[in-house]
Design a protein around this motif. Sequence first.
Motif, mmCIF file in Angstrom:
data_model
loop_
_atom_site.group_PDB
_atom_site.id
_atom_site.type_symbol
_atom_site.label_atom_id
_atom_site.label_comp_id
_atom_site.label_asym_id
_atom_site.label_seq_id
_atom_site.Cartn_x
_atom_site.Cartn_y
_atom_site.Cartn_z
ATOM 1 N N THR A 1 7.853 10.072 2.424
ATOM 2 C CA THR A 1 6.703 10.959 2.589
ATOM 3 C C THR A 1 6.874 11.887 3.785
ATOM 4 N N LEU A 2 7.673 11.504 4.771
ATOM 5 C CA LEU A 2 7.859 12.333 5.958
ATOM 6 C C LEU A 2 9.053 13.273 5.837
ATOM 7 N N SER B 1 0.831 -1.209 0.000
ATOM 8 C CA SER B 1 0.000 0.000 0.000
ATOM 9 C C SER B 1 0.863 1.256 0.000
ATOM 10 N N GLY B 2 1.909 1.272 0.841
ATOM 11 C CA GLY B 2 2.775 2.446 0.927
ATOM 12 C C GLY B 2 3.504 2.733 -0.363
ATOM 13 N N ASN B 3 4.029 1.699 -0.993
ATOM 14 C CA ASN B 3 4.760 1.905 -2.244
ATOM 15 C C ASN B 3 3.830 2.229 -3.411
ATOM 16 N N ILE C 1 8.819 0.129 -6.927
ATOM 17 C CA ILE C 1 8.528 -1.125 -7.638
ATOM 18 C C ILE C 1 9.472 -2.232 -7.161
ATOM 19 N N LEU C 2 10.760 -1.902 -7.024
ATOM 20 C CA LEU C 2 11.720 -2.901 -6.543
ATOM 21 C C LEU C 2 11.433 -3.304 -5.108
ATOM 22 N N LEU D 1 9.071 -1.566 3.814
ATOM 23 C CA LEU D 1 7.952 -0.863 4.434
ATOM 24 C C LEU D 1 8.348 0.542 4.860
ATOM 25 N N LEU D 2 9.588 0.705 5.327
ATOM 26 C CA LEU D 2 10.032 1.999 5.843
ATOM 27 C C LEU D 2 10.311 3.016 4.739
#
Length: 326
Positions: A301-302, A55-57, A83-84, A294-295
């Motif tokens: 974004t942050l 979801s994040g990517n 994507i990777l 995930l990070l």
Amino acid sequence: MREQFYHVHQRSDQVCPKLCSTSPTEFVLSGVPSPEVIKIPLFLFFFLMYILTLSGNLLILWVVASDHQLHKPMYWFLCHLSILDMAFSSVVVPKVIAGFLPGGKVISFAGCVSQIFFFHFVGCAESLLYTLMAYDRFLAICKPLRYSSLMSRKVCLILSLGTVLGGCLNSAMETTLTFLLPYGQSNSVDYIFCDIPAILKLACADTKLNEMVIFVDIGLVAMTCFLLILISYAYIVSAILRIRSSEGQHRAFSTCTAHVTVVGIYYLPVVYHYLRPAARGSVVSVFFTAVTPLLNPIIYTLRNEDMKRALNKLLCRKRSLSRSPP
């Protein structure tokens, strides 16, 4: 160091021929070591991490595609990284999740070969991509007048394809060398997924040549990329410090800090995992295969002002559309 690096038990040349006459049709992974009572919570934990990673990517791809101001080389490479990351997580995490279910630790011989190939393919491609992202920041900050010509769309596409081709060729060599060896009846892989060091322990032949070639290959690729990134950022920091306005310095640093952070998160666990024999455990493996992908979108974004602005703009647009009368 090479022997410590892989920590592989060497096979004697006098192994019984009967044991090596038939290659295994499947392997049994050890999986994440855990008591029976926490298998369901771990299953849900890894499943949630995998969904959040995808979801994040995907959110990164959506934000960049939706904002024309982000149609720049830097964010082209960021989309490539997303994507990777999704591919990297998909190679390992679904099989880790399946390991908590009955029969989920079994993987076919072809499946094991595929997992090793794609794991090292994506890992090598990411190392090359991080280097390209550092080079992109170097050109943008140190050579701003020539940036648009040096980083045209055609050049970005060629460089991106180069990372994919480089990762593919590198992984093909490593995978081929690994599975040219004969394998016998032993099929218990003492690891959470199929990786070269764990598979080499099952070989019915001398693995010294494989260890040397793979150790040099992985070490050369990782260290070369890391050194090029350090050199790029040495020039970048020097150029930023020469900027007179504090606002200009802050903006330049904001476009680089996210990349520096994800490079550190990517390389430190990998180096710790492969160069320290005692570190070859599930915790470190889970970190750079499941947590790092995930990070990355969270950090970008942050820590990136342009990404935060584009995300807020996209969310405000969606809210206004949802509140508008039919």
